[in-house]
Design an enzyme around this catalytic site. Structure first.
Site, PDB file in Angstrom:
ATOM      1  CG  ASP A 114      24.317 -53.211  13.034  1.00  0.00           C
ATOM      2  OD1 ASP A 114      23.394 -53.430  13.837  1.00  0.00           O
ATOM      3  OD2 ASP A 114      24.769 -54.079  12.262  1.00  0.00           O
ATOM      4  CD  GLU A 128      23.475 -53.899  17.809  1.00  0.00           C
ATOM      5  OE1 GLU A 128      22.412 -54.510  17.971  1.00  0.00           O
ATOM      6  OE2 GLU A 128      24.188 -54.028  16.794  1.00  0.00           O
TER       7      GLU A 128
END
Length: 618
Positions: A333, A362
């Site tokens: 993330d 990400e």
């Protein structure tokens, strides 16, 4: 009498809090013999004792105390240990002495799970098909864990997008047959560690204890059961890791060992969200610092990766997590906001321990060079990333969306997809990038394409035939819709996940004709892909788009798949001879999704906004 349940709850919470305060916690909570990572930093914590002032010793074969470190906060003590290859599994006694008192902790040293690289830590590759789930929003398999006494968030209301809905691991385990019908081979769940905060706990990104799985999702045992059930079916489990931040209620934020474990500012300072500052030759140092050290959100403190103790805590937890739960791949993330040298250290530690484990970050950035900067790339830059791949937002923003929503032009429409793919040369291996149509932070693709069913079908045909690792988002196969204003609107419940649901995507009950048609398309193409060598690992060749017609091939020595996208508003004639490099030697084209065959000597007409997926035959 009406007050009794509340009083019971109050005393239960008080007793639990008191018990935790009096006991000493050790992080990592356990370890394994024979690990490559055999030099560990044990972080000891006790709220009611000044263990930082105590002396520590370990008398256990093969386990040696190397050194200890004391912090500003006496609630903590760091103990560096080394575990020799000859150390046996067992309960390692950690003895603490101070002020005439002695306590001995039992720290588990276990045997590693069998099957590293074969039944877990296998990697998630272009041969896989990932389904992304929000556990709380998929299916409620065990209503008994919907609320857990003692946690700050006691909400449960499916009518509110920001409250908890009750989905759990058991609900996912109950429906593994459904994923296999879709051709899905891997499940990626949003973070499942506990978020013990007052609200917004459904997404999981504000972790408050890295070593505790959220009991509202079923806890550790239900998570292990899900992992084992997946592996028994030959499927895989993807972890959503958060290198960058924690939740505001994390004990390392509320009661930190020292003041520098998180990034501190005189006043609240948010990241600029401008990844360009990390490589811009003209960037102001203050902008670069805000990008990496600013908080992602006011409820998510930014981790100081330059603090070696905090860095060790995070890295060890990631390795622990893979081993404890049998993880196969890791999505990282907010990758661009982490300190990148630290990110390289994390990645290296994971890949050294698990050589087949795959990582993808990400990287919601602006442009293909920007995305490639954070991947293993071919550019000669001072910073060399070791991240194998990214979530490929470039082929979403500058690929499939403009292809289906913009008129064809020199640089518009499907030409944007063509141009974006041509920049794959920047990556060492672009097939490690993860393709998507939508996710928990993006508008539902069905809404993006104006709720046009044919465009939704084209999206899935592209997703499952282009290079890279395809990832679908739960429910989009039955036309869930919504824009991210706010993000809760794209995180609705999966139809059929609750007994009271009138529409059930698992059984087909209540689905419209269009919803059923798109779901059936995904099932058919997903199943075909599982045995298609060309789509899983074959090469890609594409041709310059002409009048909205875009043709690309996936091929290897055993199979050739021809993909024809007509993104124009008019029908277009297909001349197979224009693609002689790939069509030569073949005589027929079998439509994978429909019972029709085309002669390569013919010139068929493909309707407007249609896509054909053809297997060439001799």
């Amino acid at each position: 009498m009406k007050k009794l349940p509340f009083l019971l709850l109050f005393f239960l919470v008080l007793a639990t809090t008191t018990l935790r305060a009096q006991s000493t916690a050790v992080y990592p909570t356990n370890w394994w013999v024979g690990m490559k990572m055999n030099k560990l930093q044990l972080l000891l914590r006790n709220l009611s004792q000044n263990i930082g002032q105590q002396n520590v010793s370990i008398q256990y074969p093969g386990v040696t105390v190397v050194k200890t470190h004391r912090f500003e906060n006496p609630h903590y003590l760091a103990v560096n240990v080394e575990i020799s290859p000859s150390a046996p599994p067992g309960q390692v006694p950690i003895t603490l002495k101070g002020k005439g008192k002695t306590q001995t902790l039992k720290w588990p040293l276990r045997q590693q799970r069998e099957g590293k690289g074969t039944t877990y830590a296998q990697g998630v590759t272009s041969s896989d098909f990932i389904n992304l789930l929000i556990t709380d929003r998929f299916s409620n398999g065990n209503p008994a864990n919907d609320r857990i006494p003692g946690l700050r968030d006691q909400s449960l209301n499916r009518d509110s997008m920001y409250l908890r809905h009750g989905g759990d691991f058991q609900g996912i385990t109950n429906h593994l047959d459904y994923f296999q019908e879709l051709g899905v081979t891997a499940l990626w769940l949003l973070p499942v560690q506990i978020n013990d905060r007052p609200n917004r706990t459904e997404h999981g990104y504000a972790i408050t204890d890295h070593y505790r799985i959220d009991p509202r999702l079923g806890g550790e045992e239900a998570y292990k059961k899900l992992s084992e059930s997946l592996h028994q079916r030959g499927m895989k489990l993807v972890m959503d890791a958060v290198y960058n931040h924690v939740g505001l209620q994390h004990f390392l934020e509320m009661d930190p060992p020292a003041s520098d474990w998180m990034h501190r500012w005189p006043t609240y300072t948010q990241t600029t969200y401008k990844e360009q500052t990390l490589f811009d030759p003209y960037a102001a140092p203050s902008d670069r610092k805000k990008m990496s050290d600013g908080w992602f959100d006011d409820g998510m403190p930014d981790i100081n990766h330059h603090n070696p103790f905090m860095a060790n805590y995070i890295i060890q937890n990631l390795v622990w997590y893979v081993q404890e739960f049998g993880i196969d791949g890791i999505r990282i993330d907010t990758y661009t906001y982490s300190d990148l040298e630290f990110a390289n250290r994390c990645n290296q530690a994971l890949m050294e321990e698990y050589p087949k484990l795959t990582l993808f970050g990400e990287t919601r950035v602006f442009g293909t060079p920007n995305q490639a900067y954070f991947n293993q790339n071919v550019m000669n830059l001072p910073y060399k990333s070791n991240l194998p791949g990214s979530v490929d937002f470039q082929l979403l923003y500058h690929g499939i969306i403009p292809a289906l929503t913009q008129p064809f032009g020199w640089t518009d429409g499907v030409n944007k997809m063509y141009n974006t793919l041509t920049n794959d040369f920047l990556n060492q291996d672009a097939t490690r990038n993860v393709l998507l149509l939508d996710n928990h932070d993006e508008p539902r693709f069905f809404s993006v394409v104006g709720e046009n069913v044919e465009k939704q079908k084209m999206g899935y045909k592209w997703l499952l035939t282009c290079r890279g690792v395809p990832q679908m988002y739960y429910g989009s196969e039955v036309l869930l819709k919504g824009f991210t204003n706010p993000d809760g609107l794209v995180r609705s419940d999966f139809p059929g996940g609750w007994p009271s649901d009138k529409k059930n995507a698992f059984t087909g009950q209540g689905l419209t004709t269009d919803e059923k048609a798109v779901q059936d398309l995904v099932k058919k193409l997903g199943q075909f892909r599982k045995t298609s060598s060309a789509l899983k690992t074959g090469k890609l060749m594409h041709y310059v788009p002409n009048q909205g017609l875009y043709v690309y091939f996936r091929y290897d020595a055993d199979q050739t798949i021809m993909c024809v996208m007509n993104t124009d508003t008019k029908p277009r004639t297909l001349n197979f001879g224009h693609y002689a490099e790939r069509t030569q030697g073949f005589s027929q084209a079998q439509d994978i999704l429909e019972a029709k065959s085309l002669s390569l000597s013919s010139s068929p007409t493909i309707p407007a906004m249609q896509m054909w997926v053809l297997e060439l035959k001799k």
